[in-house]
Design an enzyme around this catalytic site. Structure first.
Site, PDB file in Angstrom:
ATOM      1  N   LYS A  22       0.844  -1.209   0.000  1.00  0.00           N
ATOM      2  CA  LYS A  22       0.000   0.000   0.000  1.00  0.00           C
ATOM      3  C   LYS A  22       0.876   1.253   0.000  1.00  0.00           C
ATOM      4  O   LYS A  22       0.667   2.159  -0.800  1.00  0.00           O
ATOM      5  CB  LYS A  22      -0.893  -0.002   1.244  1.00  0.00           C
ATOM      6  CG  LYS A  22      -1.502   1.341   1.586  1.00  0.00           C
ATOM      7  CD  LYS A  22      -2.379   1.305   2.806  1.00  0.00           C
ATOM      8  CE  LYS A  22      -1.701   1.552   4.119  1.00  0.00           C
ATOM      9  NZ  LYS A  22      -1.370   2.959   4.446  1.00  0.00           N
ATOM     10  N   ASN A  23       1.855   1.278   0.912  1.00  0.00           N
ATOM     11  CA  ASN A  23       2.624   2.512   1.078  1.00  0.00           C
ATOM     12  C   ASN A  23       3.632   2.759  -0.042  1.00  0.00           C
ATOM     13  O   ASN A  23       4.161   3.857  -0.174  1.00  0.00           O
ATOM     14  CB  ASN A  23       3.303   2.534   2.453  1.00  0.00           C
ATOM     15  CG  ASN A  23       2.285   2.732   3.561  1.00  0.00           C
ATOM     16  OD1 ASN A  23       1.155   3.129   3.300  1.00  0.00           O
ATOM     17  ND2 ASN A  23       2.664   2.444   4.796  1.00  0.00           N
ATOM     18  N   CYS A 117      -4.858  12.837  13.750  1.00  0.00           N
ATOM     19  CA  CYS A 117      -4.792  11.417  13.445  1.00  0.00           C
ATOM     20  C   CYS A 117      -4.723  10.657  14.764  1.00  0.00           C
ATOM     21  O   CYS A 117      -4.064  11.115  15.697  1.00  0.00           O
ATOM     22  CB  CYS A 117      -3.522  11.192  12.618  1.00  0.00           C
ATOM     23  SG  CYS A 117      -3.263   9.503  12.160  1.00  0.00           S
ATOM     24  N   ARG A 122       0.760  14.532  13.524  1.00  0.00           N
ATOM     25  CA  ARG A 122       1.486  14.211  12.281  1.00  0.00           C
ATOM     26  C   ARG A 122       1.673  15.483  11.471  1.00  0.00           C
ATOM     27  O   ARG A 122       0.946  15.757  10.516  1.00  0.00           O
ATOM     28  CB  ARG A 122       0.732  13.131  11.494  1.00  0.00           C
ATOM     29  CG  ARG A 122       0.676  11.817  12.260  1.00  0.00           C
ATOM     30  CD  ARG A 122      -0.004  10.737  11.505  1.00  0.00           C
ATOM     31  NE  ARG A 122       0.774  10.268  10.368  1.00  0.00           N
ATOM     32  CZ  ARG A 122       0.314   9.374   9.493  1.00  0.00           C
ATOM     33  NH1 ARG A 122      -0.896   8.875   9.633  1.00  0.00           N
ATOM     34  NH2 ARG A 122       1.068   8.987   8.490  1.00  0.00           N
ATOM     35  N   ASP A 307       4.773   0.456  12.096  1.00  0.00           N
ATOM     36  CA  ASP A 307       3.544  -0.142  11.561  1.00  0.00           C
ATOM     37  C   ASP A 307       3.375  -1.609  11.968  1.00  0.00           C
ATOM     38  O   ASP A 307       2.371  -2.239  11.625  1.00  0.00           O
ATOM     39  CB  ASP A 307       3.509  -0.019  10.027  1.00  0.00           C
ATOM     40  CG  ASP A 307       3.314   1.425   9.585  1.00  0.00           C
ATOM     41  OD1 ASP A 307       2.936   2.252  10.420  1.00  0.00           O
ATOM     42  OD2 ASP A 307       3.543   1.716   8.388  1.00  0.00           O
ATOM     43  N   ARG A 399      -8.650  -0.363   5.137  1.00  0.00           N
ATOM     44  CA  ARG A 399      -7.842   0.684   4.478  1.00  0.00           C
ATOM     45  C   ARG A 399      -6.534   0.118   3.967  1.00  0.00           C
ATOM     46  O   ARG A 399      -6.007   0.593   2.966  1.00  0.00           O
ATOM     47  CB  ARG A 399      -7.516   1.800   5.495  1.00  0.00           C
ATOM     48  CG  ARG A 399      -8.663   2.731   5.767  1.00  0.00           C
ATOM     49  CD  ARG A 399      -8.177   3.917   6.555  1.00  0.00           C
ATOM     50  NE  ARG A 399      -6.888   4.346   6.040  1.00  0.00           N
ATOM     51  CZ  ARG A 399      -5.920   4.895   6.758  1.00  0.00           C
ATOM     52  NH1 ARG A 399      -6.084   5.084   8.040  1.00  0.00           N
ATOM     53  NH2 ARG A 399      -4.783   5.256   6.198  1.00  0.00           N
TER      54      ARG A 399
HETATM   55  C1  EPZ Z   1       4.531   6.793   6.360  1.00  0.00           C
HETATM   56  O1  EPZ Z   1       3.807   7.899   6.877  1.00  0.00           O
HETATM   57  C2  EPZ Z   1       3.529   5.669   6.234  1.00  0.00           C
HETATM   58  N1  EPZ Z   1       2.471   6.086   5.325  1.00  0.00           N
HETATM   59  C3  EPZ Z   1       2.974   5.312   7.597  1.00  0.00           C
HETATM   60  O2  EPZ Z   1       2.142   4.193   7.433  1.00  0.00           O
HETATM   61  C4  EPZ Z   1       4.129   4.947   8.547  1.00  0.00           C
HETATM   62  O3  EPZ Z   1       3.629   4.727   9.834  1.00  0.00           O
HETATM   63  C5  EPZ Z   1       5.157   6.084   8.577  1.00  0.00           C
HETATM   64  O4  EPZ Z   1       5.594   6.417   7.230  1.00  0.00           O
HETATM   65  C6  EPZ Z   1       6.390   5.759   9.393  1.00  0.00           C
HETATM   66  O5  EPZ Z   1       7.005   4.621   8.863  1.00  0.00           O
HETATM   67  C7  EPZ Z   1       2.662   6.022   4.011  1.00  0.00           C
HETATM   68  O6  EPZ Z   1       3.708   5.640   3.526  1.00  0.00           O
HETATM   69  C8  EPZ Z   1       1.535   6.401   3.138  1.00  0.00           C
HETATM   70  P1  EPZ Z   1       6.667  10.078   8.325  1.00  0.00           P
HETATM   71  P2  EPZ Z   1       4.434   9.350   6.834  1.00  0.00           P
HETATM   72  O7  EPZ Z   1       6.529  11.415   7.689  1.00  0.00           O
HETATM   73  O8  EPZ Z   1       5.323   9.486   5.684  1.00  0.00           O
HETATM   74  C9  EPZ Z   1       7.319  13.139  11.883  1.00  0.00           C
HETATM   75  C10 EPZ Z   1       0.261   2.824   7.910  1.00  0.00           C
HETATM   76  O9  EPZ Z   1      -0.300   2.310   8.893  1.00  0.00           O
HETATM   77  N2  EPZ Z   1       7.129  14.181  10.865  1.00  0.00           N
HETATM   78  O10 EPZ Z   1       7.805   9.219   7.906  1.00  0.00           O
HETATM   79  O11 EPZ Z   1       3.325  10.317   7.008  1.00  0.00           O
HETATM   80  C11 EPZ Z   1       6.068  12.318  12.126  1.00  0.00           C
HETATM   81  O12 EPZ Z   1       5.192  12.971  13.015  1.00  0.00           O
HETATM   82  C12 EPZ Z   1       0.916   4.156   8.078  1.00  0.00           C
HETATM   83  O13 EPZ Z   1       0.306   2.322   6.783  1.00  0.00           O
HETATM   84  C13 EPZ Z   1       7.403  15.483  11.188  1.00  0.00           C
HETATM   85  O14 EPZ Z   1       7.812  15.802  12.306  1.00  0.00           O
HETATM   86  O15 EPZ Z   1       5.308   9.310   8.147  1.00  0.00           O
HETATM   87  C14 EPZ Z   1       6.641  11.030  12.658  1.00  0.00           C
HETATM   88  O16 EPZ Z   1       6.968  11.193  14.014  1.00  0.00           O
HETATM   89  C15 EPZ Z   1       0.381   5.072   9.062  1.00  0.00           C
HETATM   90  N3  EPZ Z   1       7.207  16.438  10.218  1.00  0.00           N
HETATM   91  C16 EPZ Z   1       7.927  10.879  11.870  1.00  0.00           C
HETATM   92  O17 EPZ Z   1       8.242  12.192  11.387  1.00  0.00           O
HETATM   93  C17 EPZ Z   1       6.785  16.130   8.969  1.00  0.00           C
HETATM   94  O18 EPZ Z   1       6.637  17.047   8.147  1.00  0.00           O
HETATM   95  C18 EPZ Z   1       7.851   9.946  10.683  1.00  0.00           C
HETATM   96  O19 EPZ Z   1       6.702  10.265   9.894  1.00  0.00           O
HETATM   97  C19 EPZ Z   1       6.528  14.794   8.651  1.00  0.00           C
HETATM   98  C20 EPZ Z   1       6.700  13.817   9.633  1.00  0.00           C
END
Ligand code: EPZ
Length: 424
Positions: A22-23, A117, A122, A307, A399
């Site tokens: 998915k991701n 969320c 996030r 995840d 989802r």
């Molecule tokens: C991706 O989300 C995945 N989603 C998530 O999958 C997964 O949990 C996550 O990566 C971490 O591995 C998709 O790929 C579509 P991040 P993403 O930005 O990219 C912080 C699932 O269940 N952060 O890597 O949105 C954030 O808060 C899901 O399939 C900032 O601080 O995650 C987190 O602590 C849910 N500022 C960390 O970074 C930003 O601008 C990593 O988040 C962006 C993120």
């Protein structure tokens, strides 16, 4: 609303075909707006977030053709909008990964800010920093992210408080492909989904090097063309089925799985006493003795994935001894603890660390799914609990897992989809 009814206690035996990721699929679908030619994606999973992304792409004017259950053809030659409204974005946060490619293609965007969320805050600051770094103007107005301007190669650092960001890296990577000059993305996410996206972009004519390392280099080109590519296997679905098999006992072969993408997980499961046979495209999991406890810290790739934290916790409720599970990516991602405790688990939360004391048995109960991966944890708990477990709000699991109940039933689980009965 749909529910799952599980009668616990069955061992799992047989083989399961792992679906496409998915991701990985979501940003690859978003990348179709970078070209006017056909983009054909094979091995796309048939699940709700993918249907939402198709809906958003259609809204933008992209022609979306479902060739067969897992092949989708996308053509953005008639792209006629540069905005994603709140109504669509609130259904799926990952729609923010349209920001980079849409800006590169159209020169401006108006995309709804993703909302809160259940897995914790996030923010999107790293996405905005990356897009600004490429020279675009960025403002937040009335709940929308507005961006505008020509893109120029730059040196961009994407490390945040919790490490690198996967979708921010995807956004900057896609935008940089059509920027003028060379972009260096430093502290880039190293997840397999980023490598998959980079491979696709290269197939489309982009000049990308270093995906999978901390620094990705992108030499901008004027135009990208279409491509056909297979989506990688879903490493989180793979890990979920490994943990389900580990929890129930038995022997399960996961077909179309890539063990290289989940080394941190296979390593931990081996530590708990599970037997694994790994080949280039399959993993066989066998539990022939009780498993032991394990200590986990979730981290960005190649660390243990957040995840799979809820599923590992469900497994550890039954592990012999004390497990310590620390969440370093989403420190508030623990909604499943209270539901697992309702089933007889013994879990205490100390800030971002859960202390799990293995118990002899869980007992079936009605529990509520709160997010996608928490729901998968509850399914695993239901499979080992004594008696009946009813999981409410399974739309969360739909989802991100393709027909999970059918796949589990095929290997021996007693799980059925039902309808919630409303009490008035
Ligand atoms: C991706 O989300 C995945 N989603 C998530 O999958 C997964 O949990 C996550 O990566 C971490 O591995 C998709 O790929 C579509 P991040 P993403 O930005 O990219 C912080 C699932 O269940 N952060 O890597 O949105 C954030 O808060 C899901 O399939 C900032 O601080 O995650 C987190 O602590 C849910 N500022 C960390 O970074 C930003 O601008 C990593 O988040 C962006 C993120």
């Amino acid at each position: 609303m749909d529910t799952f009814i599980i009668q616990g206690g069955n061992q799992l035996n047989g083989s399961v075909k792992i679906s496409g990721s998915k991701n990985a699929s979501l940003p690859m679908m978003a990348a179709c707006v970078l070209t006017e030619e056909d983009v054909i994606l094979n091995n796309v999973p048939d699940l709700r977030d993918i249907r939402t992304m198709k809906e958003i792409l259609k809204f933008l004017g992209v022609t979306v053709e479902q060739k067969d259950t897992h092949t989708v053809s996308l053509n953005a030659s008639k792209l006629n909008k540069n905005e994603a409204p709140y109504d669509l974005v609130r259904k799926m946060r990952a729609s923010v990964c349209l920001l980079g490619p849409l800006l590169a293609r159209t020169g401006s965007t108006r995309i709804s800010m993703p909302g809160g969320c259940v897995i914790g805050p996030r923010p999107v600051d790293l996405h905005l920093k990356g897009i600004k770094g490429l020279g675009a103007s960025v403002s937040i107005e009335h709940g929308y992210i507005k961006t505008e301007g020509k893109l120029y190669g730059a040196d961009i650092f994407l490390g945040g408080r919790f490490g690198s960001s996967v979708t921010a890296t995807a956004n900057v990577l896609m935008a940089a492909c059509l920027a003028k000059g060379v972009t260096y993305i430093e502290s880039a996410a190293q997840e397999p989904e980023i490598i998959a996206l980079a491979k696709m972009l290269v197939k489309m004519g982009a000049q990308v090097e270093g995906a999978g390392s901390h620094v990705i280099t992108v030499k901008g080109v004027q135009k990208l063309h279409g491509c056909e590519i297979d989506v990688i296997p879903d490493r989180i679905e793979t890990g979920t089925f490994m943990m389900a098999a580990a929890a129930t006992g038995g022997k399960v072969a996961l077909i179309n799985a890539d063990a290289k993408h989940i080394r941190a997980v296979t390593d931990k499961l081996l530590e708990t006493g599970l037997s694994l046979k790994i080949s280039s495209d399959s993993i066989e999991v066998e539990r022939d003795k009780p498993i032991t406890s394990a200590d986990i810290i979730t981290l960005p790739f190649p660390g243990f994935p957040t995840d799979l934290q809820a599923q590992m916790m469900a497994l550890m409720t039954n592990g012999g001894g004390l497990s310590v599970i620390t969440e370093k990516v989403y420190p508030e991602r623990f909604m499943h603890i209270s539901e697992l405790n309702r089933m007889g688990a013994d879990i205490k939360l100390e800030t971002a660390t859960a202390i799990v004391k293995g118990v002899k048995k869980l007992s079936g109960a009605s529990v509520m799914a709160s997010d996608l991966r928490a729901s998968a944890g509850l399914v695993i708990a239901g499979l080992i609990a004594e008696g009946e477990t009813q999981i409410l709000r399974v739309y969360h699991i739909d989802r991100g897992y393709e027909k999970i109940e059918e796949k589990l039933a095929l290997i021996g689980a007693d799980i059925k989809r039902g309808k919630e009965i409303e009490h008035v």
